[in-house]
Design a protein around this motif. Structure first.
Motif, short mmCIF file in Angstrom:
data_model
loop_
_atom_site.label_atom_id
_atom_site.label_comp_id
_atom_site.label_asym_id
_atom_site.label_seq_id
_atom_site.Cartn_x
_atom_site.Cartn_y
_atom_site.Cartn_z
N TYR A 1 0.84 -1.20 0.00
CA TYR A 1 0.00 0.00 0.00
C TYR A 1 0.88 1.25 0.00
O TYR A 1 1.97 1.26 0.57
N PRO B 1 2.16 4.71 1.28
CA PRO B 1 2.13 5.41 2.57
C PRO B 1 1.09 6.54 2.57
O PRO B 1 1.01 7.31 1.62
N GLY C 1 -6.63 1.60 10.25
CA GLY C 1 -5.19 1.76 10.26
C GLY C 1 -4.73 2.72 9.19
O GLY C 1 -5.48 3.11 8.29
N ARG C 2 -3.46 3.08 9.29
CA ARG C 2 -2.84 4.01 8.35
C ARG C 2 -1.48 3.45 7.96
O ARG C 2 -0.69 3.05 8.82
N VAL C 3 -1.21 3.42 6.67
CA VAL C 3 0.07 2.94 6.19
C VAL C 3 1.09 4.06 6.32
O VAL C 3 0.88 5.17 5.81
N HIS D 1 5.99 -0.02 8.11
CA HIS D 1 5.26 0.30 9.33
C HIS D 1 3.83 0.76 9.04
O HIS D 1 3.56 1.42 8.03
N ASP D 2 2.94 0.44 9.95
CA ASP D 2 1.57 0.95 9.98
C ASP D 2 1.30 1.57 11.34
O ASP D 2 1.94 1.23 12.34
N TYR E 1 -2.16 2.26 13.92
CA TYR E 1 -3.54 1.82 14.12
C TYR E 1 -4.25 2.74 15.10
O TYR E 1 -3.72 3.05 16.17
N LYS F 1 2.11 1.55 16.70
CA LYS F 1 2.76 1.53 15.39
C LYS F 1 3.65 0.31 15.33
O LYS F 1 4.51 0.12 16.20
N HIS G 1 1.30 -7.21 4.77
CA HIS G 1 -0.06 -7.28 4.25
C HIS G 1 -0.18 -8.41 3.23
O HIS G 1 0.64 -8.53 2.32
N GLU H 1 -1.52 -9.69 9.31
CA GLU H 1 -2.76 -8.95 9.52
C GLU H 1 -3.67 -9.63 10.54
O GLU H 1 -4.33 -8.94 11.33
#
Length: 226
Positions: free
Chosen positions: A80, A82, A98-100, A105-106, A108, A131, A136, A199
């Motif tokens: 994905y 960023p 969540g955020r890429v 790293h992600d 949440y 984080k 994924h 995941e």
């Protein structure tokens, strides 16, 4: 031995002869755990201990390579951009978000809904729970619901730790901009261990966080003090 630190867009490991063996704790699927238990007897369902080799003289630099002995066990990764927002179906029918970040790293969010939410402004306004590094995979039902440039709060380095398997006193604290130092185990309390999560493990951790339950994988990965 020391824990492997991962980096790059598609974390993987490779073997190098005549080098220090290292371990990476990788929260994973139960079926993959069965395949790996023959290699590492201390692995348990949900958290895998994978033996890999570190290249070069340093004992603490992780190895990231173009191929992986895990390929074919974990399937194909999904990458994905960023800044992407992810909506995550949880086992009880609710949704997490969540955020890429800069790969791998992600972040949440501390945000859970009973029905799907696609309001990026509302999601982005919520505090961050944790984080972590995440791999994924194609088979999960996570949804990409939008993208925007990462906010300034995500520009801060992410700080993690590594701990030697054989000597619990041998710890390193490091960050995503290249800073690294030796540390006492007590200094690592509250930090995330350098680990790559799948995941399904993130789903369990989110739901545990929202319902006030301790998460087995998170507890297992905490720094050892003795």
């Amino acid at each position: 031995m020391a824990l492997l630190g991962c980096g790059g867009a598609a974390p993987s490991v490779r073997h190098a002869p005549d080098t220090q063996w290292r371990c990476a704790y990788v929260p994973s699927r139960d079926e993959a755990a069965g395949a790996w238990k023959t290699e590492v007897s201390s692995a348990r369902a949900g958290v895998h201990v994978v033996l890999v080799a570190a290249a070069g003289a340093s004992r603490r630099d992780g190895v990231v390579g173009p191929t992986s002995p895990l390929h074919g066990i974990l399937g194909m990764p999904r990458i994905y951009k960023p800044g992407s927002f992810l909506r995550i179906p949880l086992a009880d029918g609710s949704f997490g978000y969540g955020r890429v970040l800069k790969l791998p790293h992600d972040a949440y969010y501390d945000y859970r809904t009973d029905t799907p939410d696609s309001d990026l402004d509302r999601i982005a306004s919520k505090p961050i729970l944790f984080k972590i590094m995440v791999r994924h995979m194609e088979e999960r039902a996570w949804e990409l619901i939008g993208w925007r440039k990462l906010e300034d709060q995500f520009s801060q380095p992410i700080v993690q730790f590594m701990q030697d398997i054989g000597n619990f006193r041998d710890c390193t604290i490091f960050d995503t901009v290249g800073n690294s130092r030796r540390a006492e185990p007590q200094e690592c309390v509250g930090l995330e261990r350098s680990a790559v999560w799948e995941e399904v493990g993130v789903e369990h951790r989110l739901l545990d966080s929202f319902t006030g339950r301790p998460n087995d994988d998170r507890e297992y990965l905490k720094v050892r003090l003795k």
